[in-house]
Write a protein that holds these residues in place. Sequence first.
Motif, mmCIF file in Angstrom:
data_model
loop_
_atom_site.group_PDB
_atom_site.id
_atom_site.type_symbol
_atom_site.label_atom_id
_atom_site.label_comp_id
_atom_site.label_asym_id
_atom_site.label_seq_id
_atom_site.Cartn_x
_atom_site.Cartn_y
_atom_site.Cartn_z
ATOM 1 N N ALA A 88 61.450 34.859 80.678
ATOM 2 C CA ALA A 88 60.175 34.438 81.264
ATOM 3 C C ALA A 88 59.127 35.439 80.801
ATOM 4 N N PRO A 89 57.840 35.113 80.943
ATOM 5 C CA PRO A 89 56.816 36.069 80.522
ATOM 6 C C PRO A 89 56.951 37.448 81.153
ATOM 7 N N ASP A 90 57.572 37.517 82.329
ATOM 8 C CA ASP A 90 57.721 38.794 83.019
ATOM 9 C C ASP A 90 59.179 39.200 83.186
ATOM 10 N N HIS A 91 60.057 38.714 82.307
ATOM 11 C CA HIS A 91 61.483 39.053 82.440
ATOM 12 C C HIS A 91 62.141 39.104 81.068
ATOM 13 N N VAL A 92 62.637 40.285 80.692
ATOM 14 C CA VAL A 92 63.404 40.425 79.458
ATOM 15 C C VAL A 92 64.797 40.936 79.798
ATOM 16 N N VAL A 93 65.748 40.511 78.985
ATOM 17 C CA VAL A 93 67.153 40.890 79.175
ATOM 18 C C VAL A 93 67.654 41.543 77.894
ATOM 19 N N ARG A 94 68.374 42.628 78.045
ATOM 20 C CA ARG A 94 69.063 43.232 76.909
ATOM 21 C C ARG A 94 70.552 43.256 77.202
ATOM 22 N N ARG A 95 71.327 42.785 76.239
ATOM 23 C CA ARG A 95 72.785 42.820 76.332
ATOM 24 C C ARG A 95 73.276 43.794 75.268
ATOM 25 N N PRO A 96 73.496 45.060 75.633
ATOM 26 C CA PRO A 96 73.898 46.052 74.640
ATOM 27 C C PRO A 96 75.204 45.663 73.955
ATOM 28 N N SER A 97 75.292 45.971 72.679
ATOM 29 C CA SER A 97 76.503 45.713 71.910
ATOM 30 C C SER A 97 77.306 47.005 71.807
ATOM 31 N N ARG A 98 78.568 46.945 72.184
ATOM 32 C CA ARG A 98 79.432 48.126 72.126
ATOM 33 C C ARG A 98 80.719 47.808 71.379
ATOM 34 N N ASP A 99 81.232 48.801 70.712
ATOM 35 C CA ASP A 99 82.507 48.655 70.029
ATOM 36 C C ASP A 99 83.583 48.397 71.084
ATOM 37 N N PRO A 100 84.348 47.300 70.947
ATOM 38 C CA PRO A 100 85.306 46.953 71.997
ATOM 39 C C PRO A 100 86.422 47.979 72.156
ATOM 40 N N SER A 101 86.723 48.761 71.121
ATOM 41 C CA SER A 101 87.821 49.718 71.219
ATOM 42 C C SER A 101 87.371 51.087 71.708
ATOM 43 N N THR A 102 86.135 51.478 71.387
ATOM 44 C CA THR A 102 85.663 52.822 71.739
ATOM 45 C C THR A 102 84.561 52.823 72.797
ATOM 46 N N GLY A 103 83.899 51.687 72.977
ATOM 47 C CA GLY A 103 82.769 51.634 73.891
ATOM 48 C C GLY A 103 81.497 52.209 73.312
ATOM 49 N N ARG A 104 81.540 52.620 72.057
ATOM 50 C CA ARG A 104 80.359 53.220 71.423
ATOM 51 C C ARG A 104 79.261 52.186 71.264
ATOM 52 N N LEU A 105 78.020 52.600 71.582
ATOM 53 C CA LEU A 105 76.884 51.701 71.456
ATOM 54 C C LEU A 105 76.659 51.361 69.994
ATOM 55 N N ARG A 106 76.543 50.063 69.710
ATOM 56 C CA ARG A 106 76.363 49.616 68.338
ATOM 57 C C ARG A 106 74.948 49.121 68.079
ATOM 58 N N ASP A 107 74.100 49.090 69.083
ATOM 59 C CA ASP A 107 72.707 48.730 68.849
ATOM 60 C C ASP A 107 72.074 49.751 67.914
ATOM 61 N N LEU A 108 71.036 49.327 67.193
ATOM 62 C CA LEU A 108 70.505 50.190 66.140
ATOM 63 C C LEU A 108 69.073 49.810 65.806
ATOM 64 N N LEU A 109 68.276 50.829 65.489
ATOM 65 C CA LEU A 109 66.972 50.654 64.853
ATOM 66 C C LEU A 109 67.094 51.308 63.480
ATOM 67 N N ALA A 110 66.912 50.532 62.404
ATOM 68 C CA ALA A 110 67.175 51.045 61.061
ATOM 69 C C ALA A 110 65.982 50.818 60.147
ATOM 70 N N GLY A 111 65.734 51.783 59.274
ATOM 71 C CA GLY A 111 64.664 51.638 58.290
ATOM 72 C C GLY A 111 63.615 52.695 58.491
ATOM 73 N N GLY A 112 62.400 52.269 58.797
ATOM 74 C CA GLY A 112 61.290 53.192 59.014
ATOM 75 C C GLY A 112 60.590 53.524 57.722
ATOM 76 N N GLY A 113 61.202 54.393 56.923
ATOM 77 C CA GLY A 113 60.594 54.817 55.673
ATOM 78 C C GLY A 113 60.455 56.319 55.622
ATOM 79 N N ALA A 114 60.091 56.838 54.454
ATOM 80 C CA ALA A 114 59.944 58.280 54.269
ATOM 81 C C ALA A 114 58.727 58.799 55.034
ATOM 82 N N GLY A 115 58.798 60.064 55.436
ATOM 83 C CA GLY A 115 57.643 60.709 56.045
ATOM 84 C C GLY A 115 57.350 60.245 57.456
ATOM 85 N N ALA A 116 56.068 60.006 57.723
ATOM 86 C CA ALA A 116 55.614 59.709 59.078
ATOM 87 C C ALA A 116 56.261 58.469 59.688
#
Length: 332
Positions: free
Chosen positions: A154-182
């Motif tokens: 809804a406009p005022d409701h967001v849901v996040r379902r984190p992704s975890r490795d089923p064997s270790t429980g390690r968080l698999r969500d990721l922000l990747a890229g960005g670029g060099a420098g700033a």
Amino acid sequence: MPRSPSSPGRDSWGSTSTDAAPPRTLVVGPGAIGGYVAARLTDAGWPVSVVARGATLEALRDRPLRVTDGGVEGEVRLRVVADPAEAGEVDLALVCVKSFDTEGAARAVRPALARGAVVLSLQNGVGNPAVIARECPDAAVGGVAVYLGCQRLAPDHVVRRPSRDPSTGRLRDLLAGGGAGAPGAALAAVGAAVGVPVRVDNDPAAALWTKLVANVCLNTVTALGRARVGRVFAEPAAVELMLALGREVVAVARAAGVPVAPDAAEAYIADARRRLPRDGGSSTLFDLENGRRLERDALVGAVVREGARLGVPVPVSRACDALLRLNEAPSA
């Protein structure tokens, strides 16, 4: 508004000073990703303004954003503006709108950017950073592949379902890229504040094209089949269609000189089969179900265009693009 001495700016994004003030941040587009990131940055004490419009603007001015994160409920009151100019001068802008709105969003943001500002695209598709750079020529622009498992209910409701490795429980969500420098330094700061792992790449192209493999595979097939993840993976022909689409994305990316892994499609399908919730879907499916404009042109449509430009045959993408066009609203 004069720039604060502690404001990051282009020359000090890489600073490790612990007393540096968080950057004045503008989040453009409080949908699934934008809303979640804005909420978490606000929770972390960042001075955040959110640019919204229509029903979302009214809802977030009237009440807090409800955030369901891994089953935990919370509410965050956001500072919401209708125009970037209302936010004052900002050091960091996060563009989270749909790809077809990128040009207008970047043009609106430009007057609000401080000297040395960074603009990060947290969007699907591979062409958004170039569009932003054209509209904001004095900013340092980066592209980010976002793996967060967010959905706006809804406009005022967001849901996040984190992704975890089923064997270790390690968080698999990721922000990747960005670029060099700033841009890379800004991405690292955002990830640390939000609590999501980050991989900074000097050139974000491979990250963006690898995410496009995932988007074209899943979004196209779930939308055309109007089917959730479990149903798609239960149908071998649908899985073969996803693989065919993904392989075409890889072929186009590599022809363009982008070092996407040759087996990126196979790797994504294997990972998605293990990781994605059976009742999950895709942003394109949810847009289709709710009568919203589709990002077709930035996803499978981009593969068709780049394939034609580079002389790479993409017959499966071309056929699916034509079918998705028939599902779009006449004005789209």
